[in-house]
Design a protein around this motif. Structure first.
Motif, mmCIF file in Angstrom:
data_model
loop_
_atom_site.group_PDB
_atom_site.id
_atom_site.type_symbol
_atom_site.label_atom_id
_atom_site.label_comp_id
_atom_site.label_asym_id
_atom_site.label_seq_id
_atom_site.Cartn_x
_atom_site.Cartn_y
_atom_site.Cartn_z
ATOM 1 N N LEU A 175 0.737 -1.145 0.203
ATOM 2 C CA LEU A 175 0.153 0.079 -0.179
ATOM 3 C C LEU A 175 1.031 1.383 0.073
ATOM 4 O O LEU A 175 1.804 1.295 1.007
ATOM 5 C CB LEU A 175 -0.851 -0.198 1.186
ATOM 6 C CG LEU A 175 -1.908 1.290 1.568
ATOM 7 C CD1 LEU A 175 -2.813 1.461 0.444
ATOM 8 C CD2 LEU A 175 -2.479 1.107 2.871
ATOM 9 N N LEU A 176 0.789 1.989 -1.014
ATOM 10 C CA LEU A 176 1.552 3.306 -1.185
ATOM 11 C C LEU A 176 0.384 4.566 -1.008
ATOM 12 O O LEU A 176 -0.501 4.313 -1.699
ATOM 13 C CB LEU A 176 2.045 3.495 -2.439
ATOM 14 C CG LEU A 176 2.982 2.469 -2.994
ATOM 15 C CD1 LEU A 176 3.448 2.838 -4.312
ATOM 16 C CD2 LEU A 176 3.842 2.130 -2.042
ATOM 17 N N VAL A 177 0.841 5.590 0.140
ATOM 18 C CA VAL A 177 -0.071 6.591 0.457
ATOM 19 C C VAL A 177 0.905 7.839 0.162
ATOM 20 O O VAL A 177 1.779 8.111 0.761
ATOM 21 C CB VAL A 177 -0.560 6.421 1.733
ATOM 22 C CG1 VAL A 177 -1.538 7.644 2.009
ATOM 23 C CG2 VAL A 177 -1.429 5.297 2.075
ATOM 24 N N GLY A 178 0.275 8.821 -0.461
ATOM 25 C CA GLY A 178 0.935 10.016 -0.892
ATOM 26 C C GLY A 178 0.405 11.297 -0.544
ATOM 27 O O GLY A 178 -0.733 11.228 -0.952
ATOM 28 N N LYS A 179 0.914 12.345 0.104
ATOM 29 C CA LYS A 179 0.201 13.390 0.540
ATOM 30 C C LYS A 179 -0.088 14.280 -0.929
ATOM 31 O O LYS A 179 0.873 14.414 -1.668
ATOM 32 C CB LYS A 179 1.287 14.381 1.252
ATOM 33 C CG LYS A 179 0.805 15.793 1.634
ATOM 34 C CD LYS A 179 1.863 16.407 2.498
ATOM 35 C CE LYS A 179 1.739 17.920 2.580
ATOM 36 N NZ LYS A 179 2.683 18.656 3.252
#
Length: 494
Positions: free
Chosen positions: A259-263
């Motif tokens: 899982l990749l989460v980016g602002k």
């Protein structure tokens, strides 16, 4: 109103390998500097010019078959990247001079490789050539003539297939960095959360789409219904409503799920805790973490890596109005946890908290990685060319730093200090958003409250996401930092 931006993503230079120099093609040759063992040895003149061989030193030759000499220092692969970047900038300048002089514009140039150049040298050279001449300009002028193709010349016919294979990966990694730069450089009067989401959808569908990749966009009504309080609070002061961008890459047979989460803060005024005017214009790049993740997933799908990846980019504009969230507010995030707001300019962690909980609960990943231009404190700690790594597992931190080394991005592990963990605990709410203390560490400890027991790494790229001067393959503006590392990190799980 017509969109004034250049195409996003932009088109990169074409790069190919050959063992044949075609007549009339301007030629550059790579020069290795004399070593200390050579004593006072000097290089022979070429066309009346004595080359230095210094890494990144490009000299123009007035006569003869060779037009440029590009130094590669002691011949280490990393020096080839610097040489390639400096060379492509020099060639572009020469093309402009030729056009001004009324000469025919060349669109292809060739680079003669040293006899002992290996695939690793070719990869580094290609990174420099592909990214060193990057430009993003919003203008009414006609595009300036530019080089379209660079041909790498080798004396060994058998090496051509091996070099071609190496370049397949490099092309996608460079395209990821350039795409992330495009997204972060786009001005925020165009780059609303909706524009960012629409651009991701259009890119995923271009040319028939990418295999096994789907994109979903959630609007403000969905976010409200699902309880994304952090995203809604940050985006509440803007006339441009927030979005959640969700990308899913699901190749057959994948056994690992990341899982990749980016602002994705498309512009950051600081909200009611408003930023100083000086430097605020740079806040168009405050979604560089989200841009890196979007670009990385596109490259991961293009490379057909056998790893399942889900990416979330909570996109919002942190603005000032009567509906802005306030210091002292209590915000309820997705999943129910509450945050005491201390500073509305600490907005990145607010939107990431929602996305982290949602992504872990919905997708049940094996590993979670988030990337964000989160804290100015990291620029003080590590400068502007190194990203900070906060990880819950030693092996995961090392995997990130090694991935960065392989693609030329520098990372340094930072501590999650347990004696500071209690500072993020709240009194009116569950946690405090901005309790004071060492900024980068405290922000990471805040985010850790929202990831549970899943192996997790937080990448703070506030320093290296932007550049104010040229170095190696970086030009002023957004750098695309972290996109290549993320692709290489995912590849390491294949």
């Amino acid at each position: 109103m017509r969109n004034p931006l250049p195409p996003v993503p932009g088109k990169l230079l074409e790069i190919e390998v050959s063992d044949d120099l075609r007549r009339g093609t301007p030629l550059a040759t790579l020069i290795v500097a004399p070593s200390e063992e050579d004593g006072d040895a000097v290089l022979e003149e070429i066309g009346g010019v004595r080359p230095t061989g210094k890494a990144g030193d490009v000299q123009t030759v007035p006569t003869g078959d060779v037009r440029w000499l590009a130094g590669v220092g002691d011949g280490e692969p990393r020096h080839y990247r610097k040489a390639g970047a400096a060379l492509v900038r020099a060639v572009s300048s020469a093309l402009g001079d030729d056009v001004k002089a009324g000469l025919k514009a060349f669109r292809t140039f060739a680079v003669e490789l040293p006899a002992d150049a290996g695939a690793e040298h070719v990869e580094e050279l290609a990174f420099g050539l592909l990214l060193g001449g990057y430009r993003f300009t919003v203008t009414a002028d006609e595009p300036k003539p530019s080089v379209r193709t660079v041909r790498l010349l080798t004396r060994h016919e058998r090496a051509v297939p091996a070099y071609d294979k190496a370049l397949e990966r490099v092309r996608e990694l460079a395209a990821a960095a350039a795409f992330a730069r495009d997204l972060a450089n786009a001005p925020s009067n165009i780059k609303t959360p909706a524009w960012l989401a629409d651009t991701v959808v259009a890119t995923a569908r271009a040319k028939g789409g990418l295999p096994n990749l789907t994109v979903s966009v959630r609007d403000e009504k969905w976010l409200a219904a699902e309880g994304f309080g952090g995203v809604l609070a940050v985006g509440g002061g803007s006339a441009a409503p927030p979005r959640l961008i969700e990308l899913e890459y699901r190749p057959r047979g994948a056994t690992t799920h990341l899982l990749l989460v980016g602002k994705g803060i498309t512009f950051d005024t600081g909200g009611l805790s408003i930023k100083p005017a000086d430097g605020m214009h740079l806040m168009r790049t405050d979604m560089a973490g989200g841009a890196a993740i979007i670009a990385a997933v596109r490259a991961i799908a293009a490379l057909r890596l056998p790893v399942r990846v889900t990416a979330l980019v909570p996109a919002a504009e942190n603005h000032v109005s009567g509906s802005s969230y306030r210091p002292g507010d209590i915000v309820r995030h997705y999943g129910g946890k509450t945050t005491e707001v201390g500073n509305t300019d600490a907005e990145g962690r607010m939107v990431l908290a929602d996305a982290l909980v949602y992504g872990i609960k919905k997708h049940k990943p094996d590993v979670v990685i988030d990337a964000a231009t989160l804290t100015g404190a990291m620029k003080v700690s590590l400068g502007v060319r190194t990203g900070g790594v906060f990880a819950t597992e030693d092996a995961l931190a090392e995997r990130v730093t090694k991935a960065g080394e392989r693609v030329g991005e520098a990372w340094w592990r930072m501590p999650l200090l347990e004696d500071l963990a209690e500072t993020v605990q709240g009194s009116l709410g569950d946690v405090r958003q901005a309790p004071g203390g060492p900024g980068g560490i405290v922000a990471a400890l805040f985010l850790r409250e929202f990831v549970g027991d899943v192996p997790w790494v937080h990448l703070d790229i506030a320093g290296p996401a932007r550049a104010d001067k040229t170095y190696e393959d970086v030009v002023p503006g957004a750098t695309g930092f972290a996109a290549r590392t993320l692709v290489e990190l995912v590849a390491s799980y294949a």
